[in-house]
Design a protein around this motif. Structure first.
Motif, PDB file in Angstrom:
ATOM      1  N   UNK A 168       0.835  -1.201   0.000  1.00 37.59           N
ATOM      2  CA  UNK A 168       0.000   0.000   0.000  1.00 37.59           C
ATOM      3  C   UNK A 168       0.874   1.258   0.000  1.00 37.59           C
ATOM      4  N   UNK A 169       0.241   2.371  -0.264  1.00 35.22           N
ATOM      5  CA  UNK A 169       0.943   3.649  -0.225  1.00 35.22           C
ATOM      6  C   UNK A 169       0.273   4.559   0.803  1.00 35.22           C
ATOM      7  N   UNK A 170       1.015   5.047   1.766  1.00 36.30           N
ATOM      8  CA  UNK A 170       2.452   4.876   1.998  1.00 36.30           C
ATOM      9  C   UNK A 170       2.784   3.487   2.528  1.00 36.30           C
ATOM     10  N   UNK A 171       4.017   3.053   2.282  1.00 31.39           N
ATOM     11  CA  UNK A 171       4.431   1.720   2.720  1.00 31.39           C
ATOM     12  C   UNK A 171       4.723   1.646   4.206  1.00 31.39           C
ATOM     13  N   UNK A 172       4.997   2.784   4.808  1.00 30.32           N
ATOM     14  CA  UNK A 172       5.252   2.827   6.247  1.00 30.32           C
ATOM     15  C   UNK A 172       4.534   4.027   6.841  1.00 30.32           C
ATOM     16  N   UNK A 173       3.993   3.819   8.018  1.00 30.83           N
ATOM     17  CA  UNK A 173       3.318   4.867   8.761  1.00 30.83           C
ATOM     18  C   UNK A 173       4.045   5.053  10.083  1.00 30.83           C
ATOM     19  N   UNK A 174       4.455   6.272  10.373  1.00 32.72           N
ATOM     20  CA  UNK A 174       5.153   6.574  11.617  1.00 32.72           C
ATOM     21  C   UNK A 174       4.265   7.469  12.469  1.00 32.72           C
ATOM     22  N   UNK A 175       4.049   7.064  13.704  1.00 29.92           N
ATOM     23  CA  UNK A 175       3.324   7.890  14.661  1.00 29.92           C
ATOM     24  C   UNK A 175       4.355   8.601  15.528  1.00 29.92           C
ATOM     25  N   UNK A 189      12.851  11.857  15.060  1.00 27.27           N
ATOM     26  CA  UNK A 189      12.441  11.410  13.730  1.00 27.27           C
ATOM     27  C   UNK A 189      13.640  11.282  12.803  1.00 27.27           C
ATOM     28  N   UNK A 190      14.572  12.224  12.883  1.00 26.48           N
ATOM     29  CA  UNK A 190      15.773  12.160  12.042  1.00 26.48           C
ATOM     30  C   UNK A 190      16.552  10.878  12.295  1.00 26.48           C
ATOM     31  N   UNK A 191      16.603  10.441  13.542  1.00 26.57           N
ATOM     32  CA  UNK A 191      17.331   9.205  13.851  1.00 26.57           C
ATOM     33  C   UNK A 191      16.523   7.975  13.465  1.00 26.57           C
ATOM     34  N   UNK A 192      15.217   8.012  13.722  1.00 24.13           N
ATOM     35  CA  UNK A 192      14.376   6.859  13.409  1.00 24.13           C
ATOM     36  C   UNK A 192      14.294   6.610  11.915  1.00 24.13           C
ATOM     37  N   UNK A 193      14.319   7.681  11.122  1.00 25.96           N
ATOM     38  CA  UNK A 193      14.172   7.560   9.667  1.00 25.96           C
ATOM     39  C   UNK A 193      15.506   7.750   8.950  1.00 25.96           C
ATOM     40  N   UNK A 194      16.603   7.533   9.651  1.00 22.79           N
ATOM     41  CA  UNK A 194      17.916   7.825   9.081  1.00 22.79           C
ATOM     42  C   UNK A 194      18.209   7.031   7.815  1.00 22.79           C
ATOM     43  N   UNK A 195      17.634   5.836   7.698  1.00 21.63           N
ATOM     44  CA  UNK A 195      17.898   4.998   6.522  1.00 21.63           C
ATOM     45  C   UNK A 195      16.906   5.234   5.390  1.00 21.63           C
ATOM     46  N   UNK A 196      15.943   6.104   5.612  1.00 21.14           N
ATOM     47  CA  UNK A 196      15.005   6.453   4.538  1.00 21.14           C
ATOM     48  C   UNK A 196      15.639   7.539   3.659  1.00 21.14           C
ATOM     49  N   UNK A 197      15.147   7.672   2.452  1.00 24.45           N
ATOM     50  CA  UNK A 197      15.611   8.764   1.606  1.00 24.45           C
ATOM     51  C   UNK A 197      14.654   9.952   1.644  1.00 24.45           C
ATOM     52  N   UNK A 210      35.724   5.502   3.236  1.00 25.70           N
ATOM     53  CA  UNK A 210      34.525   4.678   3.048  1.00 25.70           C
ATOM     54  C   UNK A 210      33.360   5.557   2.596  1.00 25.70           C
ATOM     55  N   UNK A 211      32.456   4.967   1.842  1.00 28.19           N
ATOM     56  CA  UNK A 211      31.294   5.718   1.378  1.00 28.19           C
ATOM     57  C   UNK A 211      30.395   6.126   2.531  1.00 28.19           C
ATOM     58  N   UNK A 212      29.680   7.213   2.332  1.00 23.68           N
ATOM     59  CA  UNK A 212      28.752   7.656   3.362  1.00 23.68           C
ATOM     60  C   UNK A 212      27.603   6.667   3.503  1.00 23.68           C
ATOM     61  N   UNK A 213      27.158   6.397   4.726  1.00 23.21           N
ATOM     62  CA  UNK A 213      26.028   5.494   4.921  1.00 23.21           C
ATOM     63  C   UNK A 213      24.749   6.145   4.398  1.00 23.21           C
ATOM     64  N   UNK A 214      23.697   5.342   4.172  1.00 17.82           N
ATOM     65  CA  UNK A 214      22.423   5.927   3.723  1.00 17.82           C
ATOM     66  C   UNK A 214      21.956   6.999   4.701  1.00 17.82           C
ATOM     67  N   UNK A 215      21.351   8.045   4.154  1.00 17.06           N
ATOM     68  CA  UNK A 215      20.916   9.153   5.014  1.00 17.06           C
ATOM     69  C   UNK A 215      19.648   9.761   4.459  1.00 17.06           C
ATOM     70  N   UNK A 216      18.814  10.197   5.378  1.00 18.12           N
ATOM     71  CA  UNK A 216      17.594  10.908   5.002  1.00 18.12           C
ATOM     72  C   UNK A 216      17.983  12.191   4.269  1.00 18.12           C
ATOM     73  N   UNK A 217      17.477  12.348   3.054  1.00 17.19           N
ATOM     74  CA  UNK A 217      17.888  13.500   2.238  1.00 17.19           C
ATOM     75  C   UNK A 217      16.752  14.466   1.931  1.00 17.19           C
ATOM     76  N   UNK A 218      15.494  14.070   2.183  1.00 16.73           N
ATOM     77  CA  UNK A 218      14.389  14.954   1.869  1.00 16.73           C
ATOM     78  C   UNK A 218      13.217  14.778   2.817  1.00 16.73           C
ATOM     79  N   UNK A 219      12.672  15.893   3.296  1.00 19.80           N
ATOM     80  CA  UNK A 219      11.490  15.875   4.157  1.00 19.80           C
ATOM     81  C   UNK A 219      10.487  16.881   3.604  1.00 19.80           C
ATOM     82  N   UNK A 220       9.257  16.426   3.372  1.00 13.41           N
ATOM     83  CA  UNK A 220       8.166  17.313   2.981  1.00 13.41           C
ATOM     84  C   UNK A 220       7.283  17.587   4.187  1.00 13.41           C
TER      85      UNK A 220
END
Length: 491
Positions: free
Chosen positions: A74-81, A99-107, A141-151
């Protein structure tokens, strides 16, 4: 760097964040959470799903509390409260950091915000997201995945664009101060710091920059800066950075201690105390970043920043305990301890500010004493001033920015401890009350600005031993947010 933008309709929705807050206390006395109505209705019945999930997840709604619900196919695939506590700026800052830490691996994530979102809440959320997502790494070493955009999903996004932009500038300058302070001293010396300032001012042509090297410092009599930097192969500098808008009615001078590494000199530090001395220029980093921020935000106040830069090393040319140093303006100090070097470079800068720049207000920031941490702990700076109005205004700005300081006394009885038999002053009396005596020493160099001067001893809060709220392990950039808040409040 993370990009945050206010929008009216969700686009490419992968992760949706919905706010929850504490309800009234339940009969058993435990707080429970309730969903917060949002300005824009979230898609696909996610609001109803969140309402059903809250009691099952046993959420309290405290600021920064987070629960994740997966929605495969479904969309969205994840829901965060996301718990937002009382909805204040401080609570939203904590929520954004979590939120920045919890979603650190999201783009990319989308946050549906309440209709009654205040500018302060928007600012707190934006700063929390940007500051908690900060990382400093020197590695191939390459940078780890990081959250790059928030709407930020809002009913009227245009109404909040200015607030978001201000928060982004504030966070960017705080991150710059963190970068400057975190950089190891194998790379960082006075000239390196100057080069970073030159680079940072490239996009701000209205700033005026002057850099004094050893010859100019000697010709003009900056004896404290020259003495402290005399033991190093990396020679000292004095940075003078000026933001002077045409509509400015108030002139503020900021002074920041800039010791790019501190061995303690001949009064050498033990290794554990020396290891983190790359942070001993955090005051200079903060005042430079705040001045850059004032220019970027076009604040209608003149800001002149002085950053005396030196490396305090051990060598045959290092200054000694017992030496008498002649400062800018002619006052002399008998050095009792070469590890009390920061006050010597500040003394030169403060005197120059008082005698030559003649501002309306004078503030210095310095990682000055370990006594600061003994008195107030790791997260609180010591504030000293004889000016009640100035102290109240600065403390209010510090509190609003989410930093912390406590006003300390300037005991007149302690002034006698500064007396030297062969010079005007002892640099570091040994009678205890280290932070207070350091402040009293600095006060002697403020001249006619004594009643318009404020000193912040921010050694302890300039560094975090671990992640906490919007702080990340390492340099905190303490003071940048507070100074920008205060400068923006000046008429």
């Amino acid at each position: 760097m993370l990009v945050i933008r206010p929008i009216a309709e969700p686009v490419g929705l992968d992760v949706l964040v919905l706010p929850v807050r504490p309800s009234d206390a339940a009969p058993g006395g435990d707080a429970t959470a309730v969903p917060v109505p949002t300005a824009v209705s979230p898609p696909d019945g996610t609001a109803e799903e969140a309402a059903a999930l809250v009691p099952v997840a046993r959420l309290s709604g405290r600021a920064g509390e987070i629960r994740t619900q997966l929605r495969p196919g479904r969309s969205p695939g994840r829901l965060l409260l996301l718990g937002i506590g009382d909805g204040s700026e401080s609570a939203w800052r904590s929520a954004g950091a979590a939120l920045a830490r919890s979603a650190a691996d999201e783009t990319h994530i989308t946050i549906a915000l309440p209709a009654d979102m205040t500018p302060g809440a928007i600012r707190g959320l934006t700063e929390g997201l940007l500051l908690a997502s900060y990382r400093f790494r020197l590695t191939d070493a390459g940078d780890p995945p990081a959250l790059s955009g928030v709407d930020l999903l809002l009913g009227d996004p245009a109404a909040h664009e200015s607030t978001v932009a201000t928060a982004q500038t504030t966070a960017a300058m705080t991150r710059l101060a963190r970068d400057l302070t975190n950089t190891p001293s194998s790379q960082k010396n006075p000239q390196w710091f100057v080069d970073q300032v030159i680079s940072a001012t490239a996009d701000l042509p209205d700033l005026r920059l002057r850099v004094r090297g050893p010859a100019e410092l000697a010709a003009e009599g900056f004896g404290g800066i020259l003495a402290v930097g005399g033991g190093s192969a990396s020679t000292p500098r004095l940075v003078e950075l000026d933001w002077h808008p045409a509509d400015a009615r108030t002139h503020v001078v900021l002074v920041g201690k800039g010791i790019t590494f501190d061995t303690g000199g001949i009064s050498i530090k033990p290794v554990p105390a020396m290891k983190l001395m790359r942070k001993d220029m955090a005051g200079a980093a903060a005042v430079i970043a705040a001045t850059l921020g004032a220019a970027a935000l076009r604040l209608p106040v003149r800001v002149t920043t002085l950053a005396p830069l030196a490396e305090n090393m051990v060598s045959g040319s290092a200054f000694r305990p017992g030496d008498v140093i002649r400062h800018y303006g002619g006052m002399t100090s008998e050095t009792t301890n070469s590890d009390a070097e920061g006050r010597l470079v500040l003394a030169d800068a403060l005197t120059y500010a008082a005698q030559q720049l003649k501002p309306d207000l004078l503030i210095d920031l310095a990682t000055l004493t370990g006594a600061n941490a003994v008195a107030l702990g790791k997260r609180t700076a010591a504030l000293y001033s004889e000016n009640d109005e100035l102290a109240v205004d600065v403390l209010a700005a510090i509190d609003a920015a989410g930093e912390a300081a406590w006003r300390m006394p300037l005991h007149t009885d302690y002034v006698e401890y500064l007396g030297s038999e062969i010079a005007d002053l002892y640099s570091a009396p040994t009678q205890g009350a280290g932070s207070v005596l350091a402040a009293l020493y600095l006060r002697e160099f403020t001249g006619e600005l004594r009643d318009r001067w404020l000193h912040l001893d921010m050694s302890a809060p300039s560094w975090a031993d671990g992640d906490h709220a919007e702080l990340t392990r390492g340099a905190t950039g303490w003071g940048v947010r507070s100074l920008l808040r205060w400068l923006a409040s000046i008429d």
